[in-house]
Design a protein around this motif. Structure first.
Motif, PDB file in Angstrom:
ATOM      1  N   ASP A  86       0.665  -1.287   0.070  1.00 36.31           N
ATOM      2  CA  ASP A  86       0.164  -0.044  -0.054  1.00 36.31           C
ATOM      3  C   ASP A  86       0.915   1.334   0.121  1.00 36.31           C
ATOM      4  OD1 ASP A  86       0.507   1.026   2.614  1.00 36.31           O
ATOM      5  OD2 ASP A  86      -0.560  -0.706   3.334  1.00 36.31           O
ATOM      6  N   LYS A  87       0.423   2.576  -0.031  1.00 36.67           N
ATOM      7  CA  LYS A  87       0.980   3.640  -0.275  1.00 36.67           C
ATOM      8  C   LYS A  87       1.296   4.358   1.184  1.00 36.67           C
ATOM      9  CE  LYS A  87      -0.503   4.415  -4.914  1.00 36.67           C
ATOM     10  NZ  LYS A  87      -1.042   5.263  -5.849  1.00 36.67           N
ATOM     11  N   SER A  88       0.848   3.594   2.401  1.00 38.64           N
ATOM     12  CA  SER A  88       1.315   4.380   3.633  1.00 38.64           C
ATOM     13  C   SER A  88       2.729   3.736   4.159  1.00 38.64           C
ATOM     14  CB  SER A  88       0.234   3.874   4.546  1.00 38.64           C
ATOM     15  OG  SER A  88       0.556   4.105   5.898  1.00 38.64           O
ATOM     16  N   HIS A  89       3.318   4.895   4.869  1.00 39.99           N
ATOM     17  CA  HIS A  89       4.615   4.414   5.309  1.00 39.99           C
ATOM     18  C   HIS A  89       4.501   3.728   6.762  1.00 39.99           C
ATOM     19  CE1 HIS A  89       7.538   5.320   2.321  1.00 39.99           C
ATOM     20  NE2 HIS A  89       6.777   6.307   2.145  1.00 39.99           N
ATOM     21  N   HIS A  90       3.207   3.890   7.388  1.00 45.13           N
ATOM     22  CA  HIS A  90       2.801   3.497   8.682  1.00 45.13           C
ATOM     23  C   HIS A  90       2.635   2.156   8.930  1.00 45.13           C
ATOM     24  CE1 HIS A  90       1.264   4.113  12.714  1.00 45.13           C
ATOM     25  NE2 HIS A  90       0.028   3.219  12.472  1.00 45.13           N
ATOM     26  N   ILE A 120       8.168  -4.154   4.902  1.00 42.43           N
ATOM     27  CA  ILE A 120       9.281  -3.837   4.166  1.00 42.43           C
ATOM     28  C   ILE A 120       8.885  -2.400   3.796  1.00 42.43           C
ATOM     29  CG2 ILE A 120      10.705  -5.988   3.670  1.00 42.43           C
ATOM     30  CD1 ILE A 120       9.202  -5.695   0.922  1.00 42.43           C
ATOM     31  N   ARG A 121       9.816  -1.495   3.618  1.00 38.85           N
ATOM     32  CA  ARG A 121       9.731  -0.176   3.212  1.00 38.85           C
ATOM     33  C   ARG A 121       9.792  -0.296   1.494  1.00 38.85           C
ATOM     34  NH1 ARG A 121       9.601   4.601   6.484  1.00 38.85           N
ATOM     35  NH2 ARG A 121       8.674   4.017   8.359  1.00 38.85           N
ATOM     36  N   THR A 122       8.877   0.480   0.911  1.00 46.76           N
ATOM     37  CA  THR A 122       9.165   0.722  -0.517  1.00 46.76           C
ATOM     38  C   THR A 122       8.971   2.143  -1.056  1.00 46.76           C
ATOM     39  OG1 THR A 122       6.701   0.478  -0.729  1.00 46.76           O
ATOM     40  CG2 THR A 122       7.710  -1.486  -0.834  1.00 46.76           C
ATOM     41  N   ALA A 123       9.376   2.080  -2.349  1.00 49.01           N
ATOM     42  CA  ALA A 123       9.193   3.571  -2.921  1.00 49.01           C
ATOM     43  C   ALA A 123       7.929   4.172  -2.789  1.00 49.01           C
ATOM     44  CB  ALA A 123       9.836   3.508  -4.276  1.00 49.01           C
ATOM     45  N   ALA A 124       6.967   3.420  -2.538  1.00 53.67           N
ATOM     46  CA  ALA A 124       5.646   3.893  -2.642  1.00 53.67           C
ATOM     47  C   ALA A 124       5.167   4.060  -1.356  1.00 53.67           C
ATOM     48  CB  ALA A 124       4.646   3.381  -3.707  1.00 53.67           C
ATOM     49  N   GLY A 125       5.423   3.123  -0.458  1.00 53.03           N
ATOM     50  CA  GLY A 125       5.020   3.034   0.952  1.00 53.03           C
ATOM     51  C   GLY A 125       5.421   1.891   1.716  1.00 53.03           C
ATOM     52  N   LYS A 126       4.713   0.648   1.781  1.00 51.26           N
ATOM     53  CA  LYS A 126       5.308  -0.445   2.432  1.00 51.26           C
ATOM     54  C   LYS A 126       4.502  -1.624   2.111  1.00 51.26           C
ATOM     55  CE  LYS A 126       1.782  -0.777   6.278  1.00 51.26           C
ATOM     56  NZ  LYS A 126       0.921   0.525   5.405  1.00 51.26           N
ATOM     57  N   ALA A 127       5.315  -2.835   2.343  1.00 49.20           N
ATOM     58  CA  ALA A 127       4.592  -4.034   1.918  1.00 49.20           C
ATOM     59  C   ALA A 127       4.654  -4.912   3.555  1.00 49.20           C
ATOM     60  CB  ALA A 127       5.449  -4.765   1.022  1.00 49.20           C
ATOM     61  N   VAL A 128       3.701  -5.607   3.666  1.00 55.26           N
ATOM     62  CA  VAL A 128       3.563  -6.532   4.900  1.00 55.26           C
ATOM     63  C   VAL A 128       3.481  -7.787   4.268  1.00 55.26           C
ATOM     64  CG1 VAL A 128       2.238  -7.184   6.816  1.00 55.26           C
ATOM     65  CG2 VAL A 128       2.089  -4.790   6.116  1.00 55.26           C
ATOM     66  N   TRP A 129       4.118  -8.791   4.865  1.00 53.32           N
ATOM     67  CA  TRP A 129       4.394 -10.100   4.110  1.00 53.32           C
ATOM     68  C   TRP A 129       4.229 -11.205   4.948  1.00 53.32           C
ATOM     69  CZ3 TRP A 129       8.359 -13.223   5.696  1.00 53.32           C
ATOM     70  CH2 TRP A 129       9.469 -12.529   6.527  1.00 53.32           C
ATOM     71  N   CYS A 130       4.123 -12.203   4.608  1.00 52.97           N
ATOM     72  CA  CYS A 130       4.046 -13.348   5.362  1.00 52.97           C
ATOM     73  C   CYS A 130       4.464 -14.694   4.543  1.00 52.97           C
ATOM     74  CB  CYS A 130       2.787 -14.066   6.223  1.00 52.97           C
ATOM     75  SG  CYS A 130       1.444 -14.329   5.169  1.00 52.97           S
TER      76      CYS A 130
END
Length: 221
Positions: A86-90, A120-130
């Motif tokens: 998503d596009k949020s860094h939170h 993980i932080r991404t250029a657009a925001g973050k990714a939550v993974w499992c």
């Protein structure tokens, strides 16, 4: 419409952009079910659907309904990686210590069943993974090898890989591949009937219940 790409012979990827809204969750779960079946990873369907539902719901709740997001499924030989971008860094609250019931019990269940998880932080925001692990299974490995062959064959005959899950396309492509293999067998001076008989014997030994219902003699009764 999801995008399907092959990154490595033993790794497949499904990328699905979507808007984080409650009506989208059912479509995400359907995509997970169809894609994992195509990859020979059906034993992980329930866990993967739960993971996707909880991660997407977390975006809706904590980032905002209607947020542009992307689901990524990466299938390795023995595990599935689920990512929600998503596009949020939170970072989501469920990763923080002392998280209470407001964070969602389903997310805590997800953490408990996953082999690994994180953000993980991404250029657009973050990714939550499992990551979800598969137990050793020779039949599943055969299906995965066949999936790789079908993907390669599909490119050779100009068949978009994203269409492989469709039944009519699968039947046509499988028949075409078998015919090509039989032509190759004949060109090598081998007996195609002998090869087919051996393959049928091995299949019946591996999957006796499934073969009993599809064997010509069984259908004739």
């Amino acid at each position: 419409m999801y995008r399907f790409s092959v990154t490595k012979p033993d790794q497949r990827r499904c990328v699905l952009p979507f808007n984080a809204e409650p009506p989208q969750l059912a479509g995400l779960r359907r995509t997970v079910r169809v894609q994992l079946a195509a990859w020979g990873m059906s034993p992980l369907v329930d866990e993967a659907q739960l993971a996707v539902t909880e991660l997407a719901s977390n975006v809706i709740k904590h980032v905002g309904e209607g947020t542009a997001a992307t689901l990524v499924l990466d299938a390795g030989a023995d595990q599935l990686r689920v990512e929600l971008h998503d596009k949020s860094h939170h970072e989501p609250q469920w990763l923080a210590s002392g998280c209470d019931a407001e964070c969602g019990r389903g997310l805590h269940l997800l953490v408990g069943m996953a082999a690994a998880w994180g953000t993980i932080r991404t250029a657009a925001g973050k990714a939550v993974w499992c990551e979800l692990a598969l137990p050793p299974d020779e039949n599943r490995r055969r299906i995965q090898r066949a999936t790789t062959v079908m993907e390669t064959y599909g490119r050779a005959v100009d068949l978009p890989a994203a269409r492989l899950p469709r039944r009519a396309v699968l039947e046509e492509s499988t028949t075409s591949l078998i015919i090509d293999l039989l032509h190759w067998v004949v060109a090598q001076g081998l007996d195609p009937d002998d090869i087919l008989d051996r393959a049928q014997m091995h299949l019946e030994a591996d999957l006796p219940a499934a073969c009993a219902s599809t064997h010509p003699a069984a259908r004739a009764e």
